[in-house]
Scaffold this motif. Structure first.
Motif, PDB file in Angstrom:
ATOM      1  N   GLU A 206      10.444  -1.756   2.985  1.00 55.60           N
ATOM      2  CA  GLU A 206      10.873  -3.329   1.800  1.00 55.60           C
ATOM      3  C   GLU A 206      10.049  -2.994   0.417  1.00 55.60           C
ATOM      4  O   GLU A 206       9.806  -4.245  -0.046  1.00 55.60           O
ATOM      5  N   TYR A 207       8.801  -2.769   0.771  1.00 56.36           N
ATOM      6  CA  TYR A 207       7.629  -3.360  -0.225  1.00 56.36           C
ATOM      7  C   TYR A 207       7.238  -2.320  -0.851  1.00 56.36           C
ATOM      8  O   TYR A 207       5.835  -1.682  -1.276  1.00 56.36           O
ATOM      9  N   ASN A 208       7.916  -1.626  -1.693  1.00 55.40           N
ATOM     10  CA  ASN A 208       6.941  -0.408  -2.747  1.00 55.40           C
ATOM     11  C   ASN A 208       6.727  -0.873  -3.616  1.00 55.40           C
ATOM     12  O   ASN A 208       6.292  -0.062  -4.164  1.00 55.40           O
ATOM     13  N   TYR A 209       7.066  -2.116  -3.897  1.00 56.78           N
ATOM     14  CA  TYR A 209       6.130  -2.819  -5.198  1.00 56.78           C
ATOM     15  C   TYR A 209       4.614  -2.913  -4.586  1.00 56.78           C
ATOM     16  O   TYR A 209       3.581  -3.461  -5.833  1.00 56.78           O
ATOM     17  N   LEU A 210       4.730  -3.394  -3.400  1.00 54.73           N
ATOM     18  CA  LEU A 210       3.263  -3.495  -2.987  1.00 54.73           C
ATOM     19  C   LEU A 210       2.413  -1.929  -2.983  1.00 54.73           C
ATOM     20  O   LEU A 210       2.467  -1.908  -1.248  1.00 54.73           O
ATOM     21  N   LYS A 211       2.053  -1.383  -3.965  1.00 53.50           N
ATOM     22  CA  LYS A 211       1.321  -0.217  -3.714  1.00 53.50           C
ATOM     23  C   LYS A 211      -0.877  -0.410  -3.532  1.00 53.50           C
ATOM     24  O   LYS A 211      -0.916  -1.467  -3.648  1.00 53.50           O
ATOM     25  N   SER A 212      -1.121   0.531  -3.371  1.00 54.60           N
ATOM     26  CA  SER A 212      -2.376   0.272  -3.223  1.00 54.60           C
ATOM     27  C   SER A 212      -3.162   1.465  -3.984  1.00 54.60           C
ATOM     28  O   SER A 212      -2.952   1.953  -4.754  1.00 54.60           O
ATOM     29  N   VAL A 213      -3.754  -0.126  -4.865  1.00 65.00           N
ATOM     30  CA  VAL A 213      -4.504   0.390  -6.282  1.00 65.00           C
ATOM     31  C   VAL A 213      -6.056   0.213  -6.424  1.00 65.00           C
ATOM     32  O   VAL A 213      -6.140  -1.203  -5.606  1.00 65.00           O
ATOM     33  N   MET A 214      -6.646   0.755  -7.321  1.00 59.59           N
ATOM     34  CA  MET A 214      -8.335   0.166  -6.761  1.00 59.59           C
ATOM     35  C   MET A 214      -8.744  -0.947  -7.536  1.00 59.59           C
ATOM     36  O   MET A 214      -8.084  -1.099  -8.321  1.00 59.59           O
ATOM     37  N   CYS A 215      -9.346  -1.483  -7.528  1.00 59.93           N
ATOM     38  CA  CYS A 215     -10.303  -2.687  -7.543  1.00 59.93           C
ATOM     39  C   CYS A 215     -11.714  -1.925  -7.523  1.00 59.93           C
ATOM     40  O   CYS A 215     -12.990  -2.417  -6.996  1.00 59.93           O
ATOM     41  N   GLU A 216     -12.351  -1.307  -8.676  1.00 60.30           N
ATOM     42  CA  GLU A 216     -13.526  -0.955  -8.523  1.00 60.30           C
ATOM     43  C   GLU A 216     -14.624  -1.081  -9.110  1.00 60.30           C
ATOM     44  O   GLU A 216     -15.694  -1.140  -9.179  1.00 60.30           O
ATOM     45  N   ARG A 217     -14.535  -2.405  -9.340  1.00 59.92           N
ATOM     46  CA  ARG A 217     -15.442  -3.906  -9.923  1.00 59.92           C
ATOM     47  C   ARG A 217     -15.887  -5.295  -8.481  1.00 59.92           C
ATOM     48  O   ARG A 217     -16.632  -5.673  -8.730  1.00 59.92           O
ATOM     49  N   ASP A 218     -15.157  -4.932  -7.715  1.00 61.40           N
ATOM     50  CA  ASP A 218     -15.010  -4.992  -6.352  1.00 61.40           C
ATOM     51  C   ASP A 218     -15.962  -5.587  -5.800  1.00 61.40           C
ATOM     52  O   ASP A 218     -16.970  -7.096  -5.155  1.00 61.40           O
ATOM     53  N   PHE A 219     -17.204  -4.597  -5.814  1.00 60.97           N
ATOM     54  CA  PHE A 219     -18.111  -4.867  -4.805  1.00 60.97           C
ATOM     55  C   PHE A 219     -19.513  -5.663  -5.408  1.00 60.97           C
ATOM     56  O   PHE A 219     -20.541  -6.209  -4.953  1.00 60.97           O
ATOM     57  N   THR A 220     -18.847  -6.328  -7.279  1.00 60.56           N
ATOM     58  CA  THR A 220     -19.986  -6.574  -7.399  1.00 60.56           C
ATOM     59  C   THR A 220     -19.930  -8.392  -7.135  1.00 60.56           C
ATOM     60  O   THR A 220     -20.965  -9.389  -7.340  1.00 60.56           O
ATOM     61  N   SER A 221     -19.115  -8.278  -6.081  1.00 59.76           N
ATOM     62  CA  SER A 221     -18.305  -9.814  -5.849  1.00 59.76           C
ATOM     63  C   SER A 221     -19.576 -10.483  -4.904  1.00 59.76           C
ATOM     64  O   SER A 221     -20.197  -9.833  -3.703  1.00 59.76           O
ATOM     65  N   GLU A 222     -19.647 -12.057  -5.139  1.00 59.66           N
ATOM     66  CA  GLU A 222     -20.936 -12.172  -3.536  1.00 59.66           C
ATOM     67  C   GLU A 222     -20.151 -12.904  -2.133  1.00 59.66           C
ATOM     68  O   GLU A 222     -20.473 -13.058  -1.453  1.00 59.66           O
ATOM     69  N   HIS A 223     -18.424 -12.171  -2.143  1.00 58.07           N
ATOM     70  CA  HIS A 223     -17.899 -12.862  -1.465  1.00 58.07           C
ATOM     71  C   HIS A 223     -17.286 -11.061  -1.043  1.00 58.07           C
ATOM     72  O   HIS A 223     -16.352 -11.302  -0.073  1.00 58.07           O
ATOM     73  N   TYR A 224     -17.752 -10.086  -1.070  1.00 52.91           N
ATOM     74  CA  TYR A 224     -17.781  -8.687  -1.079  1.00 52.91           C
ATOM     75  C   TYR A 224     -18.040  -8.674   0.524  1.00 52.91           C
ATOM     76  O   TYR A 224     -17.203  -7.793   0.882  1.00 52.91           O
ATOM     77  N   ALA A 225     -19.081  -8.629   1.107  1.00 58.34           N
ATOM     78  CA  ALA A 225     -19.643  -8.012   2.653  1.00 58.34           C
ATOM     79  C   ALA A 225     -20.399  -9.761   3.092  1.00 58.34           C
ATOM     80  O   ALA A 225     -20.855 -10.777   2.782  1.00 58.34           O
ATOM     81  N   GLY A 226     -19.721  -9.641   4.666  1.00 60.75           N
ATOM     82  CA  GLY A 226     -20.486 -10.601   5.419  1.00 60.75           C
ATOM     83  C   GLY A 226     -20.578 -10.359   6.749  1.00 60.75           C
ATOM     84  O   GLY A 226     -20.399  -8.366   6.683  1.00 60.75           O
ATOM     85  N   SER A 227     -21.558 -10.529   7.685  1.00 64.19           N
ATOM     86  CA  SER A 227     -21.368 -10.397   9.095  1.00 64.19           C
ATOM     87  C   SER A 227     -21.189 -11.528   9.781  1.00 64.19           C
ATOM     88  O   SER A 227     -21.322 -12.718   9.752  1.00 64.19           O
ATOM     89  N   VAL A 228     -21.559 -11.475  11.365  1.00 65.79           N
ATOM     90  CA  VAL A 228     -20.810 -12.392  12.518  1.00 65.79           C
ATOM     91  C   VAL A 228     -21.458 -11.430  13.237  1.00 65.79           C
ATOM     92  O   VAL A 228     -21.262 -10.019  13.282  1.00 65.79           O
ATOM     93  N   ARG A 229     -22.252 -12.288  13.849  1.00 62.41           N
ATOM     94  CA  ARG A 229     -23.368 -11.904  15.043  1.00 62.41           C
ATOM     95  C   ARG A 229     -23.075 -12.620  16.588  1.00 62.41           C
ATOM     96  O   ARG A 229     -23.603 -13.742  16.295  1.00 62.41           O
TER      97      ARG A 229
END
Length: 350
Positions: A206-229
């Motif tokens: 039912e969700y054919n309009y929610l296709k996987s698309v590339m976001c090539e510049r998202d790695f430049t966001s300060e919120h891209y990488a995170g970690s929990v220890r």
């Protein structure tokens, strides 16, 4: 200046008349009714003189803060009530102090700054406004023209409020439709490099309009990488709250965990010893930014490293902003993240 001087002159002239009358009362035994008539005339005319010269000094230019209907001045409260009468959809917002009735578009102006970075490009803000309206229209489709929400009071900076008004006003009434149905329009902050496929996530077609698309510049966001220890003991004990067969074992490592992923790299299932939980449940259990994660061990510590922020479905806000920077308008952005959808407008939809 001339008008004010004229009024002052009139006032001084009548002051002299009063003085003369009082002076004559000391000399002449009987009153002079002509002077009293002049005084009464002056008293009668004063309100009109003052109103003529000073009556408009309190009005704002360009109708700021006021509106008129059929020549009648309306207060902001009256204008708000007038909007409530005219609007087709009303939001019933439940707060700590009670429930307030708000026209849909007015509610969106206050809601938009809560859901996105208002420093983003205007076209990205417009796209988010359409997504929010679609979300509310989907709710109205099930509940009727009364939309029930629970939103706290949010203080918005003046500049953000003006930008929000522009984004909402420029897209007034617009919402997204797929095959004549209002869509489910999710949004999130930053992807792990691509958005997720809706049919794959929900196990439905039912969700054919929610296709996987590339976001090539998202790695430049300060919120891209995170970690929990955390300690190994804490990790296994917390996981045991969601999986019955899990117990802390000194010699047991995280390599016992089996991770299933979707095509965008997000974890869909976490399994161990026959127990399985979803990637989103795991994410919530450990307070992760997203369900796109890797699990590592360093000595007695467990480290969970994440990519992206949010569930990864629908409109990627950071990706939308990057697209807007390159010249895409809000329609281009919506067409990219919600494939084959159509924009309809309240009051104009078929």
């Amino acid at each position: 200046m001339f008008r004010h001087g004229w009024v002052w002159g009139c006032c001084m002239g009548y002051k002299e008349i009063i003085k003369n009358v009082l002076k004559r009362r000391r000399i002449v035994p009987g009153p002079d009714y002509r002077d009293f008539g002049a005084i009464l005339l002056f008293i009668f005319l004063v309100p009109y003189i003052v109103s003529f010269f000073f009556g408009n000094t309190g009005q704002r230019k360009n109708g700021e803060g006021q509106g008129t209907v059929a020549g009648t001045v309306m207060t902001e409260t009256e204008m708000f009530q007038e909007d409530l009468k005219k609007t087709e959809f009303i939001v019933y917002n439940k707060t700590a102090v009670g429930t307030e009735m708000i026209p849909l578009e007015t509610y969106l102006v206050s809601r938009l700054p809560v859901t996105i970075d208002m420093g983003y490009e205007m076209e990205a803000l417009k796209a988010q406004a359409v997504v929010l309206r679609t979300e509310l229209m989907k709710q109205a489709e099930a509940e009727g023209k009364c939309i029930y929400v629970e939103s706290g009071v949010v203080n918005t900076e003046a500049e953000e409020y003006e930008r929000s008004k522009e984004a909402v006003g420029s897209t007034k009434g617009m919402f997204l439709v797929y095959e004549n149905e209002i869509i489910t329009a999710p949004y999130f902050t930053v992807s792990a490099g691509a958005t997720r496929n809706g049919n794959e996530v929900f196990g439905s077609d039912e969700y054919n309009y929610l296709k996987s698309v590339m976001c090539e510049r998202d790695f430049t966001s300060e919120h891209y990488a995170g970690s929990v220890r955390m300690s190994r003991h804490t990790f296994w004990n917390r996981l045991g709250e969601f999986m019955e067969n899990i117990e802390y074992e000194e010699a047991g490592g995280v390599d016992r965990l089996m991770l299933e992923r979707d095509r965008a790299g997000y974890v869909t299932e976490v399994s161990v010893k026959g127990d399985t939980i979803s990637g989103e449940v795991f994410r919530d259990a450990f307070g992760l930014n997203s369900s796109c994660f890797e699990i590592e061990e360093e000595g007695d510590m467990v480290i969970i490293r994440t990519k992206g922020t949010g569930h990864g479905l629908g409109l990627c806000q950071y990706g939308a902003n990057e697209a807007a920077k390159k010249g895409s308008d809000y329609i281009d952005i919506l067409n990219y993240f919600f494939s084959d959808t159509v924009i309809e407008k309240i009051g104009e939809s078929k």
